[in-house]
Enzyme design. Sequence first.
Site, short mmCIF file in Angstrom:
data_model
loop_
_atom_site.label_atom_id
_atom_site.label_comp_id
_atom_site.label_asym_id
_atom_site.label_seq_id
_atom_site.Cartn_x
_atom_site.Cartn_y
_atom_site.Cartn_z
N ARG A 35 0.82 -1.22 0.00
CA ARG A 35 0.00 0.00 0.00
C ARG A 35 0.85 1.26 0.00
O ARG A 35 0.45 2.28 -0.59
CB ARG A 35 -0.94 -0.01 1.20
CG ARG A 35 -2.05 -1.01 1.01
CD ARG A 35 -2.93 -1.08 2.22
NE ARG A 35 -4.12 -1.86 1.93
CZ ARG A 35 -4.95 -2.31 2.88
NH1 ARG A 35 -4.69 -2.05 4.14
NH2 ARG A 35 -6.00 -3.01 2.54
N LYS A 220 -20.05 -17.80 1.12
CA LYS A 220 -21.50 -17.79 1.30
C LYS A 220 -22.21 -16.98 0.24
O LYS A 220 -21.72 -15.94 -0.20
CB LYS A 220 -21.85 -17.19 2.65
CG LYS A 220 -21.44 -18.05 3.81
CD LYS A 220 -21.74 -17.32 5.09
CE LYS A 220 -21.47 -18.20 6.29
NZ LYS A 220 -21.66 -17.46 7.53
N GLY A 376 -10.43 -8.94 -1.19
CA GLY A 376 -9.72 -9.75 -0.18
C GLY A 376 -9.03 -11.00 -0.67
O GLY A 376 -7.91 -10.96 -1.18
N GLY A 399 -13.56 -4.04 0.41
CA GLY A 399 -14.95 -3.58 0.53
C GLY A 399 -15.32 -2.54 -0.51
O GLY A 399 -16.42 -2.55 -1.06
P1 AMP Z 1 -15.24 -14.81 1.01
O1 AMP Z 1 -14.58 -14.06 2.12
O2 AMP Z 1 -16.71 -14.94 1.13
O3 AMP Z 1 -14.78 -14.34 -0.36
O4 AMP Z 1 -14.75 -16.29 1.16
C1 AMP Z 1 -13.42 -16.70 1.01
C2 AMP Z 1 -13.26 -17.96 1.80
O5 AMP Z 1 -14.17 -18.92 1.30
C3 AMP Z 1 -11.89 -18.58 1.67
O6 AMP Z 1 -11.25 -18.47 2.92
C4 AMP Z 1 -12.18 -20.02 1.32
O7 AMP Z 1 -11.44 -20.92 2.09
C5 AMP Z 1 -13.65 -20.18 1.62
N1 AMP Z 1 -14.28 -21.25 0.85
C6 AMP Z 1 -14.33 -21.37 -0.49
N2 AMP Z 1 -14.92 -22.53 -0.83
C7 AMP Z 1 -15.28 -23.15 0.31
C8 AMP Z 1 -15.91 -24.38 0.61
N3 AMP Z 1 -16.31 -25.21 -0.35
N4 AMP Z 1 -16.09 -24.70 1.90
C9 AMP Z 1 -15.67 -23.86 2.88
N5 AMP Z 1 -15.07 -22.68 2.67
C10 AMP Z 1 -14.86 -22.33 1.40
#
Ligand code: AMP
Length: 418
Positions: A35, A220, A376, A399
């Site tokens: 950064r 999610k 991220g 974000g």
């Molecule tokens: P996000 O912060 O929502 O972009 O999610 C990123 C995180 O999702 C990463 O740390 C991944 O390890 C997790 N992730 C991706 N696929 C899966 C999965 N099938 N089961 C559990 N965690 C997951």
Amino acid sequence: MQTIDNFNFAGKKAFVRVDFNVPLDENFNITDDTRIRAAMPTLKKILADGGMLIIASHMGRPKKNPDPKYSLKHILAHVSEVLGVDVKFADDCQKAQDIVASLKPGEAVLLENLRFYAEEEGKPRGLADDASDEEKKAAKKAIKESQKEFTKVLASYADCYVNDAFGTAHRAHASTALIADYFDADHKMFGYLMEKEVKAVDKVMNDIKRPFTAIMGGSKVSTKIEIIENLLTKVDNLILAGGMTYTFMKAMGGTVGTSICEEDKLDLALDIMKKAKENGVNLVLAVDTKVGDAFSNDANTKIVPSKEIPDGWEGMDIGPKSEELFANVIKGSKTILWNGPTGVFEFDNFSHGSRAVGEAIVEATKNGAFSLVGGGDSVACVNKFGLASGVSYVSTGGGALLEAIEGKVLPGIAAIKG
Ligand code: AMP
């Protein structure tokens, strides 16, 4: 709109909001200075013109003033080294009048952490847990009032305002947005980093070469729903991967074993599928899944159809057929947006799908596609696989980038653009 290239900073004092919120180890050594380096083109141009720099940033989430753990003094020597001048330090961002007045052309001062003052964010601090609604309201009103004074002091230091902090562009804070009101339109502008970010987002949201493919991964569906809904009105192909896959599989009547699955979002998943169809969007989901019998890199694994995950097994990455399916869609695209891994990429044994997606994006980029990666984990992902130089643009904004993709107007951008 004023631009940094067109502005001559000779003899001018520039208030430059940067994002120097860098990670520090327990001895306050910087562990990643990306950064700081990212702001250098802007800072160096101003000094080269013969301007004077007032560099302002936040760091971490301090709760008091001062909060030595979050002092920007920890990074002063490094900023001086990278900038190539001896940067002065103002140990109170609200009492920097004298040091600012002493600046000569080509000199710079770094202000102490803006967030030592609650006024930077404009959120009351120190409210008792059992404060009444009345008390909360009064505290909010009071901080908004004192925020005006705080902002005015910051603005008084400078002749012009430069915002180069894309990472905080989604916040309407004193130094990221409110301060812009104190400068004429031709005395406020984006820095080079901010310009690049805004251009990259604009390219994927407004200047789309088709086919346009978005790959949304992560854990999610609930945290990505607003982005998905906005993308459904823009993209030709929407690849949904990562943990949200299993919510879709369950909604379609499949079995998901112990995979992460949002039981209360099954209708939402069906609704997304329906909307994709209505909008003529090709929604692509994994056809096969790499499952593990524990949430661990050393789990036993096998490949199963995504809709048929057996009891006791957990979907942790896409399988080889899905890799090929995704890669073919990506390679045929002219605009690509990637946010979120296809699986638990932190475990090497479940990172293959994310790597395959990254490699397909690099190949499409070589063939002329514009690719934007951000938010991220996606950045960590391309860095882990050494693919960052092969994509068109890796966003520094987490974000901020996601809110821009959701279609929101970012206060830090609006404050300059008007
Ligand atoms: P996000 O912060 O929502 O972009 O999610 C990123 C995180 O999702 C990463 O740390 C991944 O390890 C997790 N992730 C991706 N696929 C899966 C999965 N099938 N089961 C559990 N965690 C997951």
